[in-house]
Scaffold this active site. Structure first.
Site: not given
Length: 217
Positions: A61-63
Protein backbone atom coordinates in the site's frame (compact mmCIF):
# COMPACT_ATOMS: atom_id res chain seq x y z
CA UNK A 1 -6.91 1.10 21.51
CA UNK A 2 -5.52 3.60 19.03
CA UNK A 3 -7.26 6.88 18.28
CA UNK A 4 -7.43 6.41 14.49
CA UNK A 5 -9.03 9.83 13.90
CA UNK A 6 -6.21 11.61 15.70
CA UNK A 7 -3.57 9.58 13.86
CA UNK A 8 -5.24 10.40 10.55
CA UNK A 9 -5.37 14.11 11.41
CA UNK A 10 -1.67 14.04 12.31
CA UNK A 11 -0.88 12.28 9.03
CA UNK A 12 -2.69 14.93 7.01
CA UNK A 13 -1.03 17.80 8.84
CA UNK A 14 2.54 16.52 9.22
CA UNK A 15 2.99 14.28 6.18
CA UNK A 16 0.83 16.08 3.61
CA UNK A 17 0.08 19.73 4.32
CA UNK A 18 3.53 20.56 5.69
CA UNK A 19 5.16 18.84 2.72
CA UNK A 20 3.32 20.84 0.10
CA UNK A 21 -0.03 19.16 -0.60
CA UNK A 22 -2.32 22.17 -1.09
CA UNK A 23 -5.52 20.84 -2.70
CA UNK A 24 -8.07 21.05 0.10
CA UNK A 25 -10.27 18.37 -1.46
CA UNK A 26 -7.33 15.94 -1.48
CA UNK A 27 -6.47 16.74 2.14
CA UNK A 28 -10.07 16.15 3.20
CA UNK A 29 -10.25 12.91 1.20
CA UNK A 30 -7.11 11.63 2.94
CA UNK A 31 -8.66 12.63 6.26
CA UNK A 32 -11.88 10.71 5.55
CA UNK A 33 -10.54 7.41 4.24
CA UNK A 34 -9.74 4.96 7.10
CA UNK A 35 -6.32 3.79 5.92
CA UNK A 36 -6.03 1.31 8.82
CA UNK A 37 -8.93 -0.66 7.33
CA UNK A 38 -6.91 -1.24 4.14
CA UNK A 39 -3.77 -2.79 5.67
CA UNK A 40 -3.26 -6.30 7.06
CA UNK A 41 -4.04 -6.72 10.76
CA UNK A 42 -0.36 -7.36 11.53
CA UNK A 43 0.59 -3.92 10.17
CA UNK A 44 -2.45 -1.97 11.33
CA UNK A 45 -0.51 -0.17 14.08
CA UNK A 46 1.69 1.38 11.37
CA UNK A 47 -1.16 2.38 9.04
CA UNK A 48 -0.54 6.13 9.38
CA UNK A 49 3.25 5.99 9.31
CA UNK A 50 5.11 7.81 6.55
CA UNK A 51 5.95 4.73 4.51
CA UNK A 52 4.50 2.04 2.24
CA UNK A 53 3.41 -1.19 3.92
CA UNK A 54 3.30 -4.79 2.65
CA UNK A 55 -0.13 -6.19 1.78
CA UNK A 56 0.95 -9.62 0.51
CA UNK A 57 1.78 -11.01 -2.95
CA UNK A 58 4.98 -8.89 -2.93
CA UNK A 59 2.83 -5.75 -3.20
CA UNK A 60 2.46 -2.68 -1.00
CA UNK A 61 0.00 0.00 0.00
CA UNK A 62 1.63 3.24 -1.10
CA UNK A 63 3.05 5.86 1.27
CA UNK A 64 0.29 8.36 2.22
CA UNK A 65 2.19 11.30 0.72
CA UNK A 66 2.52 9.57 -2.65
CA UNK A 67 -1.21 8.73 -2.75
CA UNK A 68 -2.01 12.38 -2.04
CA UNK A 69 0.54 13.73 -4.52
CA UNK A 70 -0.84 11.57 -7.33
CA UNK A 71 -4.41 12.55 -6.54
CA UNK A 72 -3.47 16.23 -6.42
CA UNK A 73 -1.69 16.01 -9.78
CA UNK A 74 -4.92 14.74 -11.40
CA UNK A 75 -6.79 17.93 -10.34
CA UNK A 76 -10.07 16.11 -9.74
CA UNK A 77 -13.10 18.33 -9.18
CA UNK A 78 -15.94 15.84 -8.74
CA UNK A 79 -17.65 14.81 -11.99
CA UNK A 80 -14.78 12.78 -13.47
CA UNK A 81 -14.63 9.14 -14.55
CA UNK A 82 -11.36 7.72 -13.19
CA UNK A 83 -9.39 4.54 -13.81
CA UNK A 84 -6.87 3.31 -11.27
CA UNK A 85 -4.30 0.75 -12.43
CA UNK A 86 -3.10 -1.44 -9.56
CA UNK A 87 -5.86 -1.90 -7.01
CA UNK A 88 -3.65 -3.26 -4.26
CA UNK A 89 -5.66 -3.28 -1.04
CA UNK A 90 -8.21 -0.79 -2.40
CA UNK A 91 -6.96 2.27 -0.50
CA UNK A 92 -6.03 4.36 -3.54
CA UNK A 93 -9.40 3.69 -5.14
CA UNK A 94 -11.15 4.78 -1.93
CA UNK A 95 -9.29 8.11 -2.00
CA UNK A 96 -10.18 8.60 -5.66
CA UNK A 97 -13.82 7.77 -4.91
CA UNK A 98 -13.87 10.69 -2.46
CA UNK A 99 -12.77 12.97 -5.31
CA UNK A 100 -14.54 11.76 -8.46
CA UNK A 101 -17.97 10.58 -9.61
CA UNK A 102 -17.03 7.14 -10.96
CA UNK A 103 -13.99 4.97 -10.25
CA UNK A 104 -12.82 1.74 -11.86
CA UNK A 105 -9.75 -0.01 -10.49
CA UNK A 106 -8.02 -2.87 -12.29
CA UNK A 107 -5.71 -5.48 -10.75
CA UNK A 108 -4.02 -8.55 -12.27
CA UNK A 109 -3.57 -10.58 -9.06
CA UNK A 110 -6.74 -12.50 -8.06
CA UNK A 111 -5.90 -12.38 -4.36
CA UNK A 112 -5.62 -8.60 -4.40
CA UNK A 113 -8.81 -8.26 -6.46
CA UNK A 114 -10.64 -10.12 -3.68
CA UNK A 115 -8.90 -8.07 -0.99
CA UNK A 116 -9.71 -4.75 -2.65
CA UNK A 117 -13.35 -5.70 -3.10
CA UNK A 118 -13.60 -6.79 0.53
CA UNK A 119 -11.96 -3.67 1.94
CA UNK A 120 -13.89 -1.25 -0.25
CA UNK A 121 -17.22 -2.86 0.55
CA UNK A 122 -16.47 -2.91 4.30
CA UNK A 123 -15.52 0.78 4.23
CA UNK A 124 -18.68 1.69 2.32
CA UNK A 125 -17.18 2.32 -1.13
CA UNK A 126 -19.54 -0.03 -2.94
CA UNK A 127 -19.72 2.13 -6.06
CA UNK A 128 -16.03 1.51 -6.88
CA UNK A 129 -15.80 -1.18 -9.56
CA UNK A 130 -12.90 -3.60 -9.05
CA UNK A 131 -12.02 -5.63 -12.13
CA UNK A 132 -9.38 -8.26 -12.78
CA UNK A 133 -7.16 -7.81 -15.81
CA UNK A 134 -3.96 -6.49 -17.35
CA UNK A 135 -3.75 -2.91 -16.13
CA UNK A 136 -1.14 -1.96 -18.72
CA UNK A 137 -3.94 -2.32 -21.29
CA UNK A 138 -6.31 -0.12 -19.30
CA UNK A 139 -10.02 -0.87 -19.30
CA UNK A 140 -11.42 -0.06 -22.78
CA UNK A 141 -14.95 -1.14 -21.81
CA UNK A 142 -15.39 1.94 -19.61
CA UNK A 143 -13.20 4.42 -21.55
CA UNK A 144 -12.75 7.29 -22.03
CA UNK A 145 -11.55 8.48 -18.65
CA UNK A 146 -10.91 12.02 -17.55
CA UNK A 147 -8.15 10.71 -15.28
CA UNK A 148 -5.99 7.58 -14.96
CA UNK A 149 -3.80 6.88 -11.94
CA UNK A 150 -1.18 4.13 -12.16
CA UNK A 151 0.04 2.79 -8.82
CA UNK A 152 2.98 0.77 -10.19
CA UNK A 153 6.16 1.62 -12.08
CA UNK A 154 6.38 1.10 -15.85
CA UNK A 155 9.39 1.09 -18.21
CA UNK A 156 7.49 3.51 -20.45
CA UNK A 157 3.99 4.97 -20.73
CA UNK A 158 1.64 2.26 -22.05
CA UNK A 159 0.10 3.46 -25.32
CA UNK A 160 -3.24 1.84 -24.49
CA UNK A 161 -3.61 4.09 -21.45
CA UNK A 162 -3.06 7.22 -23.53
CA UNK A 163 -5.70 6.16 -26.05
CA UNK A 164 -8.24 5.77 -23.23
CA UNK A 165 -7.81 9.33 -21.97
CA UNK A 166 -10.55 11.84 -22.68
CA UNK A 167 -9.69 14.01 -25.70
CA UNK A 168 -10.56 17.27 -23.95
CA UNK A 169 -8.20 17.39 -20.97
CA UNK A 170 -7.55 13.79 -19.96
CA UNK A 171 -4.84 13.37 -17.33
CA UNK A 172 -2.60 10.39 -16.61
CA UNK A 173 -0.24 10.11 -13.63
CA UNK A 174 2.26 7.25 -13.79
CA UNK A 175 5.70 6.28 -12.41
CA UNK A 176 8.12 5.64 -15.30
CA UNK A 177 11.71 4.43 -15.15
CA UNK A 178 13.77 1.43 -14.10
CA UNK A 179 12.78 -1.25 -11.62
CA UNK A 180 14.68 0.63 -8.90
CA UNK A 181 13.92 4.30 -9.59
CA UNK A 182 11.16 6.15 -11.40
CA UNK A 183 9.95 9.65 -12.06
CA UNK A 184 6.29 10.39 -11.45
CA UNK A 185 4.97 11.83 -14.72
CA UNK A 186 1.79 13.74 -15.40
CA UNK A 187 0.57 13.49 -19.00
CA UNK A 188 -2.29 15.62 -20.33
CA UNK A 189 -4.12 14.94 -23.57
CA UNK A 190 -5.03 18.36 -24.95
CA UNK A 191 -6.23 19.20 -28.46
CA UNK A 192 -4.84 16.02 -29.98
CA UNK A 193 -1.39 16.28 -28.42
CA UNK A 194 0.14 14.93 -25.20
CA UNK A 195 1.92 17.24 -22.76
CA UNK A 196 4.24 15.71 -20.15
CA UNK A 197 5.78 17.02 -16.95
CA UNK A 198 7.67 15.41 -14.08
CA UNK A 199 5.90 15.77 -10.74
CA UNK A 200 8.48 14.10 -8.49
CA UNK A 201 10.73 11.08 -8.13
CA UNK A 202 9.58 7.82 -6.62
CA UNK A 203 9.95 4.06 -6.33
CA UNK A 204 6.97 1.77 -6.94
CA UNK A 205 6.52 -1.97 -7.34
CA UNK A 206 6.67 -2.91 -11.04
CA UNK A 207 3.65 -2.74 -13.33
CA UNK A 208 3.39 -6.16 -14.97
CA UNK A 209 1.62 -6.67 -18.28
CA UNK A 210 1.68 -6.74 -22.05
CA UNK A 211 2.70 -3.05 -22.24
CA UNK A 212 4.83 -3.01 -19.09
CA UNK A 213 7.37 -5.26 -17.36
CA UNK A 214 7.32 -8.96 -18.17
CA UNK A 215 7.84 -11.81 -15.67
CA UNK A 216 11.56 -12.37 -15.14
CA UNK A 217 12.51 -8.76 -15.95
Amino acid sequence: MKNWDRLRDDMVEKQLRRRGIRDQRVLEAMRRVPRHEFVPESFRAYAYDDEPLPIGSAQTISQPYMVAAMAEALRLRGPERVLEVGSGSGYGAAVLAELAAQVWTIECLPGLVAMARRHLAAAGYKRVRVVQGDGSLGYPRAAPFQAISVAAGAPDVPHQLLTQLDEGDGRLVIPVGTLDDQELRLLRRVAGRVETKVVSFCRFVPLMGAQAWKPGS
